[in-house]
Structure formats: C-alpha cells, structure tokens
Scaffold this active site. Structure first.
Site, PDB file in Angstrom:
ATOM      1  N   ARG A 161      -2.357   4.383  -0.234  1.00 14.09           N
ATOM      2  CA  ARG A 161      -3.729   4.128   0.205  1.00 14.09           C
ATOM      3  C   ARG A 161      -3.741   3.346   1.516  1.00 14.09           C
ATOM      4  O   ARG A 161      -4.541   3.614   2.423  1.00 14.09           O
ATOM      5  CB  ARG A 161      -4.483   3.343  -0.870  1.00 14.09           C
ATOM      6  CG  ARG A 161      -5.932   3.080  -0.482  1.00 14.09           C
ATOM      7  CD  ARG A 161      -6.604   2.116  -1.440  1.00 14.09           C
ATOM      8  NE  ARG A 161      -7.991   1.920  -1.066  1.00 14.09           N
ATOM      9  CZ  ARG A 161      -8.652   0.784  -1.195  1.00 14.09           C
ATOM     10  NH1 ARG A 161      -8.054  -0.278  -1.673  1.00 14.09           N
ATOM     11  NH2 ARG A 161      -9.919   0.701  -0.836  1.00 14.09           N
ATOM     12  N   ASN A 192     -12.171  -2.629   3.007  1.00 14.16           N
ATOM     13  CA  ASN A 192     -10.758  -2.822   2.686  1.00 14.16           C
ATOM     14  C   ASN A 192     -10.534  -3.968   1.705  1.00 14.16           C
ATOM     15  O   ASN A 192      -9.398  -4.414   1.509  1.00 14.16           O
ATOM     16  CB  ASN A 192      -9.955  -3.089   3.965  1.00 14.16           C
ATOM     17  CG  ASN A 192      -9.767  -1.830   4.793  1.00 14.16           C
ATOM     18  OD1 ASN A 192      -9.750  -0.722   4.266  1.00 14.16           O
ATOM     19  ND2 ASN A 192      -9.651  -1.997   6.108  1.00 14.16           N
ATOM     20  N   HIS A 227      -4.706  11.111  -5.553  1.00 15.23           N
ATOM     21  CA  HIS A 227      -5.356  10.477  -6.695  1.00 15.23           C
ATOM     22  C   HIS A 227      -4.724  10.892  -8.014  1.00 15.23           C
ATOM     23  O   HIS A 227      -5.252  10.593  -9.078  1.00 15.23           O
ATOM     24  CB  HIS A 227      -6.849  10.800  -6.699  1.00 15.23           C
ATOM     25  CG  HIS A 227      -7.628   9.990  -5.713  1.00 15.23           C
ATOM     26  ND1 HIS A 227      -8.967  10.196  -5.460  1.00 15.23           N
ATOM     27  CD2 HIS A 227      -7.257   8.962  -4.907  1.00 15.23           C
ATOM     28  CE1 HIS A 227      -9.384   9.329  -4.534  1.00 15.23           C
ATOM     29  NE2 HIS A 227      -8.358   8.580  -4.187  1.00 15.23           N
ATOM     30  N   HIS A 234      -5.635   4.372   5.032  1.00 11.71           N
ATOM     31  CA  HIS A 234      -6.593   3.505   5.715  1.00 11.71           C
ATOM     32  C   HIS A 234      -6.116   3.153   7.125  1.00 11.71           C
ATOM     33  O   HIS A 234      -6.932   2.963   8.026  1.00 11.71           O
ATOM     34  CB  HIS A 234      -6.823   2.230   4.904  1.00 11.71           C
ATOM     35  CG  HIS A 234      -7.779   2.418   3.767  1.00 11.71           C
ATOM     36  ND1 HIS A 234      -8.828   1.558   3.507  1.00 11.71           N
ATOM     37  CD2 HIS A 234      -7.855   3.387   2.821  1.00 11.71           C
ATOM     38  CE1 HIS A 234      -9.504   1.990   2.452  1.00 11.71           C
ATOM     39  NE2 HIS A 234      -8.920   3.098   2.009  1.00 11.71           N
TER      40      HIS A 234
END
Length: 348
Positions: free
Chosen positions: A79, A113, A213, A83
C-alpha cells in the site's frame, strides 16, 4: 483501492476467524502514453550491478525478517508503494517526515495517509540501513521501496518478478498534493478509470492492481455506510452477501464502534496472495464499494472474471502492472532528485 491497513487486534483476530469459518470455500485498452515508454527506458534491472551487486539480497534479508516478525508489513508496504507512486511519482516522497515548525506537512501526514502502517515505514528503514552499511550513498529509498513491495508480494505467496531500478528520491513531499491523487473508498468506476488513466495506467491495470486486496485489511469507516445507509437510502448495500453483512455488522456498528477494528479485504484467504479476491467479488463478498463495483460494471467485469479463473494469468498481469506503476513520475539526476541516506529526511 489499496487501503491496506494498520494493526492487528484481538477483536480483529476473532472477527477474521469467524469470517474464515463462515466463508470457507467449497471449491475453489487504453493506449499507453508515449512518455510511459520513455520512463521505462530510464530504468534497468541491472542498474546497480556494479555499484551495489548485493542489493536485492540485502533487501530480501530485511523484508524476510520483517515479514516473519510482523506479517502485516506485507500488505502495508504494498500500500505504501501505491501511495508513493500516485503522488509525485515513485520517488520515495511518502517516506519524508514533516519538519517541525515548517508549517508544511509532508505526504506522510496527509489525512488520507493517516492509516499507513508504521510497520511499512519500519520495513523500509531497516532495509535502507542494511543497504547503506554495504553500499553507502548509492541506492535510493525509492528503489528500496519498489524492491521491498515485490519481496512482500512473493513472501505472501504471490509472484516473484524482476524489478527495474534507477530511480532517484524526490525533493518534494507535500500533504496538500495527496487528496486529489488517491482513490476514495466510494469512488465510482468512472472516477477510478480517470484517475488511473492520468497516471498512464489502463482500465485493465486498475482491475489487476486492485487484486492486491487479496491481502490486507480496512477500518470500518471505509465501508460502514454500505452496512447501514448505502447511498443515503438508510438501507444496506444490496450488493453485499447477507452472511458478510451480518458478520460485518457484528464488528462495525453504525455509531460508537471501536475505530481500531480492522477487517480483511479477502474473507476466504486473507493472509495469502492469490486470486481469491476476484472470486469473492463474483460472490458479492467485496469489502469496499470500489472493489465490488468492479464486478458489476460491464467494462471491468470481464477482467475480474478472467483474473478469477486463472491465478497464473493474474500473477503475470499483476507483475506487469506493478512494473508500469513503478515507472510513474521517475526522477533522475541531481537536478530533479537526491539519494537520501535517511529516507525520512531530505538531503538539503
């Protein structure tokens, strides 16, 4: 979209075990922009072949130990990579700490975040420290993040693929640039396609990268409206399987719930990187509205079905999509970048 969340709790462990028992399986384009090709040519697999030939082994050592000590580091670092790349490009800007008294927050401290896991940052810190001890001042934090993300994919059971390197660390990290560059938990498919296209990624890349995911977790606030007041109807989202709805309501009340509770994206194999995520979408077991929407939209549904039918095809496509994402906004040279010794602090 890559809302891979923070920490384990006793409540989560009980909840995830319940979900596992409840849903135990009975069986189991758009044209690539011209500048994407140019970005690919800037990077190479053997970029550090002479300056730091043991780089991948060093990072692998750090990530393997971190994964053993804290498995959440896997989805959290994947992740973190996402980002980083979607805001300012893949340049390690997400790793910068805000400077006290400066009045300007770094990306890391942006509201969007707030759930980035400490374990992800710790993974990169440890890997960077080990690399610096052997190859001081040579390898960028941006490259270490890309390699670490690949390692964690593999450690969780996913594909091992070659990583192109040669990125420099970015000189800009501003929280104000985060919001417009990340998807929301309730983004429409149209919005997701538009956002990914702006990064040089296709609709197919969107569906394939969403397959991350298959591991990871989300806080209740990212899907609680689906359980009680979907689209302002004061009713649950009809696209949720009734068994999943019941299970989620047990841990995520409409009001006053524990904000630390997290639930797995993949209710069937939450700790294994596989293609079960796509089968879950076909069974109305998607956790986020954005995930489930990929199956009901006629443009993305065929890709969901193809990835769900063939794990090896998903692995191949995921590796290719990660390489494409890793080429977004690459910085090169002292004019545009830096090589940080401490990933959290700019060189000047």
């Amino acid at each position: 979209m890559f809302m891979i969340l923070s920490s384990f709790s006793s409540s989560f462990l009980l909840f995830s075990f319940f979900l596992f028992l409840l849903f135990l399986p009975t069986s189991y384009c758009l044209t690539k922009p011209a500048n994407a090709t140019r970005r690919h040519r800037l990077l190479s697999i053997d970029y550090y072949a002479h300056s730091c030939p043991q780089l991948e082994q060093l990072v692998a050592s750090a990530t393997a130990q971190q994964f053993k000590e804290s498995p959440i580091s896997g989805p959290a670092t994947i992740r973190l990579f996402f980002h980083d790349c979607f805001v300012e490009g893949c340049d390690g800007s997400i790793l910068i700490q805000s400077k006290p008294g400066s009045g300007v927050l770094a990306e890391k401290d942006a509201y969007d975040n707030r759930y980035l896991a400490a374990e992800a940052f710790e993974s990169i810190r440890k890997a960077k420290a080990l690399v610096e001890s052997k190859c001081p001042g040579v390898v960028s934090c941006a490259d270490i993040l890309v390699i670490a993300a690949r390692d964690f994919v593999h450690l969780a059971g996913g594909p091992y693929y070659q990583v192109k390197k040669g990125r420099w660390d970015g000189r800009i990290s501003k929280a104000s640039r985060v919001n417009s560059n990340l998807p929301r938990a309730n983004s429409t498919v149209d919005e997701l396609i538009k956002l990914f296209k702006s990064k040089g990624l296709t609709m197919e890349d969107l569906v394939v990268l969403s397959g991350a995911h298959t591991i990871g977790f989300a806080h209740c606030e990212h899907f609680v409206n689906r359980l009680y007041n979907y689209g302002g109807t004061k009713q649950p989202d009809p696209a949720i399987d009734p068994r999943l709805l019941k299970a989620l309501k047990m841990s995520c009340p409409q009001f006053g719930g524990n904000s630390d509770i997290v639930t797995p994206f993949d209710v069937s194999t939450p700790f294994t990187f596989d293609n079960a995520y796509y089968g879950n979408l076909e069974s109305k077991l998607g956790l986020l509205a954005t995930d489930q929407a990929l199956f009901f939209d006629q443009r993305t549904k065929p890709v969901v079905q193809a990835m769900g039918k063939d794990k090896q095809k998903f692995f191949q496509e995921f590796a290719a999509a990660m390489e494409k994402m890793g080429s977004i906004g690459v910085k090169r040279g002292k004019r545009h970048g830096e090589k940080r010794k401490d990933c959290s602090i700019h060189m000047s």
